[in-house]
Design a protein around this motif. Structure first.
Motif, short mmCIF file in Angstrom:
data_model
loop_
_atom_site.label_atom_id
_atom_site.label_comp_id
_atom_site.label_asym_id
_atom_site.label_seq_id
_atom_site.Cartn_x
_atom_site.Cartn_y
_atom_site.Cartn_z
N PHE A 61 2.49 -3.75 10.62
CA PHE A 61 1.83 -5.02 10.32
C PHE A 61 2.80 -6.00 9.67
N PHE A 62 3.58 -5.50 8.71
CA PHE A 62 4.51 -6.36 7.99
C PHE A 62 5.56 -6.95 8.93
N HIS A 63 6.13 -6.11 9.79
CA HIS A 63 7.18 -6.58 10.68
C HIS A 63 6.64 -7.47 11.81
N SER A 64 5.33 -7.45 12.02
CA SER A 64 4.75 -8.32 13.04
C SER A 64 4.44 -9.71 12.51
N LEU A 65 4.56 -9.89 11.19
CA LEU A 65 4.26 -11.19 10.60
C LEU A 65 5.32 -12.21 11.00
N PRO A 66 4.96 -13.47 11.12
CA PRO A 66 5.93 -14.51 11.48
C PRO A 66 7.05 -14.60 10.43
N THR A 67 8.23 -14.89 10.87
CA THR A 67 9.36 -15.04 9.95
C THR A 67 9.47 -16.46 9.40
N ILE A 68 8.81 -17.39 10.06
CA ILE A 68 8.79 -18.78 9.60
C ILE A 68 7.33 -19.24 9.53
N PRO A 69 6.78 -19.44 8.35
CA PRO A 69 7.39 -19.11 7.06
C PRO A 69 7.43 -17.59 6.88
N PRO A 70 8.31 -17.09 6.01
CA PRO A 70 8.41 -15.63 5.82
C PRO A 70 7.18 -15.09 5.10
N PRO A 71 6.96 -13.79 5.18
CA PRO A 71 5.84 -13.19 4.43
C PRO A 71 5.98 -13.49 2.94
N PRO A 72 4.89 -13.54 2.20
CA PRO A 72 4.98 -13.81 0.76
C PRO A 72 5.77 -12.73 0.03
N LEU A 73 6.39 -13.10 -1.10
CA LEU A 73 7.18 -12.15 -1.88
C LEU A 73 6.34 -10.95 -2.31
N PHE A 74 5.07 -11.19 -2.61
CA PHE A 74 4.19 -10.10 -3.02
C PHE A 74 4.10 -9.04 -1.92
N ALA A 75 4.10 -9.47 -0.66
CA ALA A 75 4.04 -8.52 0.46
C ALA A 75 5.31 -7.67 0.51
N PHE A 76 6.46 -8.31 0.32
CA PHE A 76 7.72 -7.56 0.26
C PHE A 76 7.66 -6.51 -0.87
N ASN A 77 7.25 -6.96 -2.05
CA ASN A 77 7.20 -6.06 -3.20
C ASN A 77 6.26 -4.89 -2.97
N THR A 78 5.12 -5.17 -2.33
CA THR A 78 4.13 -4.11 -2.08
C THR A 78 4.72 -3.02 -1.20
N LEU A 79 5.39 -3.41 -0.13
CA LEU A 79 5.94 -2.44 0.81
C LEU A 79 7.17 -1.74 0.23
N ILE A 80 8.00 -2.47 -0.51
CA ILE A 80 9.17 -1.86 -1.16
C ILE A 80 8.70 -0.80 -2.16
N ARG A 81 7.66 -1.12 -2.93
CA ARG A 81 7.13 -0.15 -3.89
C ARG A 81 6.58 1.08 -3.18
N ALA A 82 5.86 0.87 -2.07
CA ALA A 82 5.26 1.99 -1.34
C ALA A 82 6.35 2.95 -0.84
N PHE A 83 7.42 2.42 -0.29
CA PHE A 83 8.50 3.29 0.24
C PHE A 83 9.29 3.97 -0.88
N SER A 84 9.33 3.35 -2.06
CA SER A 84 10.07 3.97 -3.17
C SER A 84 9.37 5.22 -3.68
N ASN A 85 8.13 5.43 -3.26
CA ASN A 85 7.37 6.62 -3.66
C ASN A 85 7.20 7.62 -2.52
N THR A 86 8.03 7.52 -1.49
CA THR A 86 7.94 8.40 -0.33
C THR A 86 9.22 9.21 -0.19
N PRO A 87 9.25 10.19 0.72
CA PRO A 87 10.50 10.92 0.98
C PRO A 87 11.58 10.08 1.66
#
Length: 454
Positions: A61-87
């Motif tokens: 879903f995240f990578h399907s979002l338009p790049t212009i304008p880019p996804p909100p910073l909160f979306a980046f932070n949410t996904l970065i946090r999720a992956f930091s808790n995975t293998p």
């Protein structure tokens, strides 16, 4: 604002109620059909829900979002946090790189998640670059960012850098102290951990249960019963709640220091126990030769509804091996495979080879090795060859199996040479000893450490 008659607040309610991947797919379709695909708040809410249900969908879903304008910073932070808790924490770093290529800037919420990923991956070089970026963007005084930087260096094994980072934090809290103490323990510097705790007490900083767990781990590594009892006294005098983690660290410390009765009393007094608690207690009882208690505790664990995992069966099989419980060991191995559907690992096979070898069932142990789905490692072969030597059974091992032994360990050459000598293969035995001499290897003599009370 309404889009095609659908208020965003109603869609937010649906997002919060979603619990399955099917719900997420339907909501994704609804966003596309209702022209809400660019709505920042809905994107954020959907990603928060999606990361707890399906990370692959969240990523898609995240990578399907338009790049212009880019996804909100909160979306980046949410996904970065999720992956930091995975293998796969390295995915957080990939997302951070994508964030940098956009016209967005990371904030004080972004850096802790990315630094955590660096620590988990032991990417100290990348962590150092991020440290520079933190200072450049004036986040160096942020306590949360500073604590995560400290932990990143400790996780990467650079405890001196962690200490420097700790000294630079303007306002330290219990997390700062706990992270530094845990870093010393992780780097196998338990004395350093105790010294930091002494500093902490001099400054009247109160430790929490996380701090005390690390301290008990330090005492366990040093087999220092006096320090461990001091920590236990502190817990009792300050009425600190004995949660699962703290209770487990406490009874493990006592068991490693030879106080198995006290360890068992603490285990039995714990109001809550988890699978890890039972597994560690089973290993402790086995190491102290408590045969009946080991079997009873494993059965109790099953009776209360805890499902044994691979580590639990490793513990009970190892216990059976050291206590000579051949029938029970076979039974547990069979239950692991047939009842719980756990695929045996090399460690499980190693326990069975060791169990059978100690009992003198050498041919059966050899059958286990030959029928393993993977190649036996050097530990299994060394255990098997040692059993062959002890019981006077000469195996017809081929060179392929012998080649699995570590070639830089002198004890392996001596063991293999003794086996060849027992087979009257004097030339092979002599060749091995000459190779050992040529490489400058020596068999390190065995030794024991006995601590005597004054």
């Amino acid at each position: 604002m309404f889009y095609h008659g659908i208020p965003p607040i109603s869609i937010e309610t649906l997002i919060h109620r979603s619990t399955t991947l099917s719900h997420l797919l339907q909501l994704h379709s609804l966003l596309l059909k209702s022209s809400l695909y660019h709505h920042p708040s809905l994107i954020n809410h959907l990603l928060i829900s999606a990361t707890s249900i399906s990370l692959p969908f969240s990523t898609s879903f995240f990578h399907s979002l338009p790049t212009i304008p880019p996804p909100p910073l909160f979306a980046f932070n949410t996904l970065i946090r999720a992956f930091s808790n995975t293998p796969s924490p390295q995915e957080s770093l990939i997302l951070f790189k994508k964030l940098q290529s956009s016209n967005l800037y990371p904030d004080h919420y972004t850096f802790p998640f990315v630094l955590r990923a660096c620590g988990l991956c032991s990417f100290v070089g990348v962590g150092g670059v991020l440290h520079s970026l933190v200072l450049k963007m004036s986040f160096g005084s942020d306590r949360y960012v500073g604590n995560t930087l400290l932990k990143m260096y400790a996780d990467c094994g650079f405890v001196r850098f962690a200490r420097n980072m700790f000294d630079e934090i303007p306002v330290r809290d219990v997390v700062s102290w706990s992270s530094l103490i845990a870093g010393y323990v992780a780097c196998d510097l338990p004395v350093g951990a105790l010294n930091v705790f002494c500093e902490m007490r001099l400054l009247n900083e109160k430790p929490n249960s996380v701090t005390l767990v690390s301290l008990l781990s330090a005492c366990t590594k040093m087999v220092n019963i006096s320090a461990g009892e001091s920590v236990h006294s502190y817990i009792v005098m300050n009425c600190i709640e004995m949660d699962v983690g703290l209770g487990t660290a406490l009874f493990e410390m006592y068991s490693k220091c030879g106080k198995i009765d006290k360890a068992l009393r603490i285990f039995n007094s714990m109001p809550r126990k988890n699978l890890q608690s039972y597994t560690i207690m089973i290993s402790a009882l086995a190491n102290n030769g408590c045969r009946e208690d080991v079997i009873s505790l494993f059965n109790q664990m099953e009776d209360i509804g805890l499902r044994p995992d691979s580590l639990s069966f490793s513990a009970i099989l190892s216990a059976c091996s050291h206590m000579g419980l051949v029938y029970e060991g076979r039974n547990y191995f069979d239950r692991m495979v047939r009842l719980y559907g756990i695929k045996p690992t090399v460690e499980h096979y190693g326990c069975m080879v060791d169990l059978l070898g100690r009992a003198g069932l050498i041919e059966e142990a050899y059958d286990v090795i030959k029928n393993m789905p993977t190649e036996p490692n050097s530990v299994i072969l060394r255990s098997f060859l040692g059993a062959c030597r002890n019981h006077g059974w000469v195996p017809s091992l081929d060179d392929k199996l012998l080649s699995k032994l570590e070639s830089e360990l002198g004890a392996n050459y001596v063991l293999a040479a003794n086996i060849f000598s027992a087979r009257a293969s004097w030339k092979d035995a002599n060749d091995l000893r000459l190779a050992m001499k040529h490489k400058g290897l020596k068999k390190v003599p065995g030794c024991s450490w006995v601590e005597v009370q004054n």
